[in-house]
Motif scaffolding. Structure first.
Motif, PDB file in Angstrom:
ATOM      1  N   TYR A 290       0.826  -1.201   0.000  1.00 35.12           N
ATOM      2  CA  TYR A 290       0.000   0.000   0.000  1.00 35.12           C
ATOM      3  C   TYR A 290       0.864   1.256   0.000  1.00 35.12           C
TER       4      TYR A 290
ATOM      5  N   ARG B  11       0.998   3.962  -2.973  1.00 35.45           N
ATOM      6  CA  ARG B  11       0.616   5.347  -2.693  1.00 35.45           C
ATOM      7  C   ARG B  11       1.724   6.306  -3.096  1.00 35.45           C
TER       8      ARG B  11
ATOM      9  N   ASP C 156     -12.176  -3.663   0.935  1.00 34.29           N
ATOM     10  CA  ASP C 156     -11.137  -2.915   1.629  1.00 34.29           C
ATOM     11  C   ASP C 156     -10.020  -2.443   0.695  1.00 34.29           C
TER      12      ASP C 156
ATOM     13  N   ARG D  82     -11.353   0.671  -0.792  1.00 37.55           N
ATOM     14  CA  ARG D  82     -11.233   1.801   0.150  1.00 37.55           C
ATOM     15  C   ARG D  82      -9.812   2.356   0.157  1.00 37.55           C
ATOM     16  N   GLN D  83      -8.842   1.462   0.141  1.00 34.47           N
ATOM     17  CA  GLN D  83      -7.450   1.916   0.119  1.00 34.47           C
ATOM     18  C   GLN D  83      -7.151   2.699  -1.152  1.00 34.47           C
TER      19      GLN D  83
ATOM     20  N   ARG E 299      -9.314   4.343  -3.035  1.00 38.72           N
ATOM     21  CA  ARG E 299     -10.005   5.633  -2.982  1.00 38.72           C
ATOM     22  C   ARG E 299      -9.254   6.618  -2.086  1.00 38.72           C
ATOM     23  N   THR E 300      -8.648   6.121  -1.020  1.00 38.75           N
ATOM     24  CA  THR E 300      -7.859   6.987  -0.142  1.00 38.75           C
ATOM     25  C   THR E 300      -6.652   7.555  -0.902  1.00 38.75           C
TER      26      THR E 300
ATOM     27  N   ARG F 148      -7.863  10.263  -3.378  1.00 34.53           N
ATOM     28  CA  ARG F 148      -8.139  11.553  -2.748  1.00 34.53           C
ATOM     29  C   ARG F 148      -6.863  12.328  -2.543  1.00 34.53           C
TER      30      ARG F 148
END
Length: 188
Positions: A142, A146, A178, A181-182, A184-185, A188
């Motif tokens: 992750y 990112r 999940d 969700r990661q 989408r984070t 953002r």
């Protein structure tokens, strides 16, 4: 289905099988990896024979109803898992599986399975107090994703929204809740 073992052709099939088994009570697992130069087929035959995983369904079901644990073997390339349900011998002692893997056996409800960039757990949900499968990207994967995507987003060629969306849609991860969700984070 004959036998309680799976030789997964890809990561997605392996993950789907782990999720299915955890949801069916296979909480205990032993994770291993073949050493270079070892033949995976020999390991398959050894574990299938040792734990009698090639039995027809009715024999496995009869053994399970006798309180013995159900055991399932999964392998993808050189990584493998042995997953088991609760169970004891007929005289109330721990089953041989639990004795043999006692020091290395883990519980998916307490400790995640880390596999090919994913983390798989079966915790109690904060939303409703029930257990639910939690499949997400593991922390190193992750964080690297990112960092990579954020660096690309600030470059000139990725100022276009369509280019960033194309990058996200081409990511090779399964769309578990999940994981979404990661992602989408990161978006953002």
């Amino acid at each position: 289905m004959r036998g309680s073992y799976t030789i997964a052709p890809n990561i997605d099939a392996f993950l789907a099988q782990v999720v299915r088994l955890a949801g069916n009570g296979y909480y205990f697992y032993f994770r291993g990896e073949l050493k270079p130069g070892k033949d995976p087929l020999k390991l398959d035959h050894k574990l299938i024979r040792e734990w009698q995983l090639d039995q027809p369904y009715w024999k496995r079901e009869k053994r399970r109803r006798g309180a013995a644990p159900s055991i399932w073997y999964l392998r993808y390339e050189r990584q493998y898992l042995l997953m088991a349900t609760h169970g004891r011998t007929e005289d109330g002692q721990d089953h041989r599986f639990f004795e043999e893997y006692e020091s290395t056996l883990k519980d998916i409800r307490k400790q995640a399975i880390y596999f090919c960039g994913y983390s798989i757990r079966y915790p109690i949900s904060k939303e409703n107090g029930r257990r639910r499968i939690n499949v997400r990207l593991d922390k190193p994967t992750y964080e690297q994703l990112r960092e990579t995507l954020c660096l690309k987003a600030i470059r000139d060629r990725y100022q276009d929204r369509a280019a960033i969306e194309a990058e996200f849609s081409s990511l090779p991860f399964q769309p578990y809740r999940d994981v979404g969700r990661q992602l989408r984070t990161i978006l953002r």
